[in-house]
Write an enzyme that holds these catalytic residues in place. Sequence first.
Site: not given
Length: 271
Positions: A9, A11, A44, A196, A219, A222
């Site tokens: 991921d 962010d 995302g 995802k 984290d 999503n």
Amino acid sequence: MNIKLIAVDLDGTLLNDKQEVSTKTKEALQKASKMGIKIVPCSGRPFPGIKEYLDELNLKDPDQYVVAFNGALVLNSAGKPIVEELLNYSDFLFFEKIAENLQANFHIEVRDKFITLNHFINYYLSRESWLTRMPIEVSELKNISEDIKFTKAMFSGSPAEMNNIYQNLPKDVVEKYNVSTSDETLIEINSKQASKGNALKELAKKLNFKQDEVMIFGDQKNDISMFDVPGFYKVAMGNAVPEIKKRANYVTKTNNEDGIAYALRRLIFDE
């Protein structure tokens, strides 16, 4: 541990709170790449908001991949789609009506821009535009093509506004679509098939990788779809939400403490 693909991921995971890839994290991922492991940013964000990190990590080979828009698209590093799960015009009308009823700020993402009917652009959409390197187009309903295909619908606003909207979404939204959040100022809605987790399963299948040859880092909520795939080796960041940590095989340090590098040294490099 025989890992052939590492999905990260962005962010709160790959990026620290300054929106930077730390030197230690960069070096660890490049070392894994040189070992033949595919490094797959999984976000995302749209492709324009991911590509700069491919370049920074020197992942320019066409056989490298990204998962964008929460899994609506899987693309190679040149931007060619490998997997697509898109929404259409009837979905747009459905969400626009909900936004009108809830007095919510609503916009959609196509591959290279945001589209909104709101003439007032709030701070949260402006921030997303900056983070993702995508422009905002303000349109009128009559100008939205009935042939439109888009990757993601989003509501944006303050944490209190988003909590209120989430609590008041019609029940069939959650039943018919994949609803998630990447932070407390956004509600993101994809096709039910777009996540995802599903995107990574499809990519692993195309690459002839087994699910237990995939390692994931995340984290936020999503990322849950990745953490719900039984075979993946799951690493939660130290700053992850509880829903992620409880699904993890391993909890590493935070994104501000080189958590990816810390985990790779112990789990992959045996250092």
